[in-house]
Motif scaffolding. Structure first.
Motif, PDB file in Angstrom:
ATOM      1  N   VAL A  53       0.791  -1.222   0.000  1.00 13.71           N
ATOM      2  CA  VAL A  53       0.000   0.000   0.000  1.00 13.71           C
ATOM      3  C   VAL A  53       0.820   1.267   0.000  1.00 13.71           C
ATOM      4  O   VAL A  53       0.274   2.354  -0.187  1.00 13.71           O
TER       5      VAL A  53
ATOM      6  N   TRP B 145       6.439   7.462   5.800  1.00 17.17           N
ATOM      7  CA  TRP B 145       6.086   7.345   4.387  1.00 17.17           C
ATOM      8  C   TRP B 145       6.691   8.510   3.600  1.00 17.17           C
ATOM      9  O   TRP B 145       7.056   9.546   4.151  1.00 17.17           O
TER      10      TRP B 145
ATOM     11  N   ASP C 112       5.810  10.179  -0.582  1.00 18.52           N
ATOM     12  CA  ASP C 112       4.892   9.991  -1.707  1.00 18.52           C
ATOM     13  C   ASP C 112       5.046  11.135  -2.696  1.00 18.52           C
ATOM     14  O   ASP C 112       5.371  12.274  -2.311  1.00 18.52           O
TER      15      ASP C 112
ATOM     16  N   ALA D 106      -1.267   3.718   5.753  1.00 20.37           N
ATOM     17  CA  ALA D 106      -1.906   3.566   4.442  1.00 20.37           C
ATOM     18  C   ALA D 106      -3.209   4.351   4.385  1.00 20.37           C
ATOM     19  O   ALA D 106      -3.524   5.003   3.371  1.00 20.37           O
ATOM     20  N   MET D 107      -3.983   4.289   5.483  1.00 25.28           N
ATOM     21  CA  MET D 107      -5.232   5.044   5.538  1.00 25.28           C
ATOM     22  C   MET D 107      -4.965   6.543   5.435  1.00 25.28           C
ATOM     23  O   MET D 107      -5.628   7.261   4.666  1.00 25.28           O
TER      24      MET D 107
ATOM     25  N   GLY E  40      -3.836   7.459   1.927  1.00 27.82           N
ATOM     26  CA  GLY E  40      -4.957   7.447   1.007  1.00 27.82           C
ATOM     27  C   GLY E  40      -5.795   8.716   1.117  1.00 27.82           C
ATOM     28  O   GLY E  40      -6.232   9.295   0.101  1.00 27.82           O
TER      29      GLY E  40
ATOM     30  N   ARG F  22      -3.847  11.638  -0.476  1.00 27.83           N
ATOM     31  CA  ARG F  22      -3.916  11.607  -1.936  1.00 27.83           C
ATOM     32  C   ARG F  22      -5.293  12.057  -2.436  1.00 27.83           C
ATOM     33  O   ARG F  22      -5.404  12.809  -3.413  1.00 27.83           O
ATOM     34  N   GLY F  23      -6.329  11.555  -1.756  1.00 23.77           N
ATOM     35  CA  GLY F  23      -7.679  11.915  -2.183  1.00 23.77           C
ATOM     36  C   GLY F  23      -7.933  13.407  -2.092  1.00 23.77           C
ATOM     37  O   GLY F  23      -8.486  14.018  -3.031  1.00 23.77           O
TER      38      GLY F  23
END
Length: 458
Positions: A234, A271, A273, A301-302, A305, A308-309
């Protein structure tokens, strides 16, 4: 111990006193050395499975050396009167017995009475009566040993557990042989019985701590393997170049890496990204959650996500930070985190960013490096309704942007990164710059860290 030969066979002579003294000296020197090492290791963490296993091994080794010393001393000096043997000494834990089959009686030493917890004034038990002292599950073993000795003249060498009158259970090691008459028949059986309860307890503790250590290692390996699999499933790759989708503007040369802690702990919540947005801008971020293991990786990961959203929806960095804070604050157990979020607009070469709990971006230009301005912000998840600000800078072609989590350079040591500016200036690609960072910071850290390098290509 007499062999299964006629009773009038000459007894073997004891070994020379000098050779036994030499063995005793060696055993005692070794015992002193082991005891010294054991004392030096007294600070071993007994809450750790490996620490408990090591302590148990030290205790077992010392216990066996003490018994060896006493055995050799008895071999040299011969058996003393029973009254001379201290309570719980080796001599008090070794007894002997002889069972006369023709007369159907038995003769026990005083030590054997003590081992079995019986009154020396009572008659010794015959071979038929002896199993009454033995635990039910061990009686077949004792019966088989005695039968093999009496019928087939085989030596006895085995263990069984006895129950004393006070309810205590002792483990007894029995070694015996038949004594043959003139016609070759078994006239009697002679045996030495030793109380090995303490020794077996020590060995059992070693096995238990070893098994506990093995289980702990398996659990740690399983958790780490699961964390790695989840992390790889993920989150972005652990190191190497970040590739934006085919057909992107190609204005940024990217590379990033995750550097694990020197302790080799489970993967944490760090992380990095890079995401190209529908309007042609690029979203860059680094951050972390506290803790280690699969649960933290899932939370990361949550969070990624959600980031990113909101980035895809056009959310500005400051607003994005505020909403991430609300997201964490609304969970049952808010997880403290730090994050640095940037948006890069290639047509104007404008970098906008907001942060919380992480170092500000570093800008390297023409062989020198500096920190960019720090916008206001607080630690994610720490304050409901926290206000975030964002900062802005204009970049030039050839500029190098470096984002990293706090674990890379703990404390106020950013100067170590800024000192790399001349080497960055000579590097041709973002990957070369990343390799330089990894060479300088890949070891010696207490925490995991992530680093992301972005070079403005045009």
């Amino acid at each position: 111990m007499p062999s299964h030969l006629p009773a009038d066979h000459p007894a073997a002579q004891p070994p020379g006193r000098g050779s036994v003294d030499a063995l005793i000296s060696q055993a005692r020197r070794l015992k002193v050395d082991v005891d010294a090492v054991r004392r030096d290791a007294r600070d071993i963490d007994t809450g750790d499975p490996q620490g408990r296993w090591q302590r148990a091994l030290y205790d077992l080794a010392l216990h066996q050396l003490e018994d060896l010393d006493a055995h050799l001393a008895q071999l040299r000096d011969g058996p003393p009167p029973a009254s001379a043997a201290p309570r719980d000494s080796l001599l008090s834990r070794v007894g002997s017995a002889e069972w006369n089959l023709l007369a159907d009686d038995a003769l026990w030493s005083e030590e054997l009475y003590g081992i079995l917890g019986r009154d020396p004034a009572t008659p010794a038990l015959t071979l038929d009566e002896l199993p009454s002292l033995v635990l039910d599950e061990d009686r077949p073993k004792l019966t088989a040993m005695v039968t093999d000795c009496l019928v087939d003249a085989r030596p006895i060498d085995g263990e069984f557990r006895v129950v004393r009158p006070d309810g205590g259970v002792r483990t007894v090691h029995m070694m015996g042989e038949p004594v043959l008459d003139a016609d070759g028949g078994t006239a009697s059986m002679w045996a030495v019985l030793r109380d090995v309860s303490a020794l077996r307890r020590s060995q059992s503790e070693v096995r238990e701590t070893r098994d506990s250590l093995h289980r702990e290692r398996q659990r740690t390996q399983s958790e780490r393997r699961l964390a790695v699999e989840l992390h790889e499933a993920v989150l972005p790759p652990g190191h190497g170049a970040l590739r934006l989708p085919h057909g992107s503007s190609g204005t940024l040369d990217l590379a990033a890496a995750r550097l694990p802690a020197a302790t080799g702990s489970l993967l944490g919540g760090d992380w990095y990204d890079a995401l190209e947005l529908p309007d042609g801008q690029t979203l860059l971020s680094v951050g972390d959650l506290t803790g280690h293991g699969p649960a933290v990786t899932a939370d990361t990961a949550m969070l990624l996500g959600a980031l990113r959203g909101m980035g895809m929806a056009g959310t500005a960095p400051a607003q994005l930070m505020r909403w991430l804070n609300q997201l964490l604050d609304a969970t049952v157990q808010p997880v403290l985190a730090g994050a640095l979020c940037c948006r890069y607009r290639p047509d104007t070469r404008t970098l906008t960013w907001a942060q919380a709990g992480h170092p500000t971006p570093l800008l390297f230009r023409d062989g020198t490096g500096r920190r960019l301005d720090t916008p206001d912000g607080v630690l994610l998840g720490a304050t409901t309704g926290a206000a975030y600000e964002q900062a802005e800078a204009t970049l030039d072609t050839g500029d190098l942007l470096l984002l990293h989590t706090a674990g890379l350079v703990p404390g106020d040591r950013t100067h170590r990164l800024l000192d790399l500016a001349p080497r960055f200036h000579e590097a041709r690609t973002a990957q070369d710059c990343l390799r330089t960072v990894m060479e300088e910071f890949e070891s010696g850290r207490d925490d995991d860290a992530c680093v992301l390098v972005a070079r403005v290509s045009r």
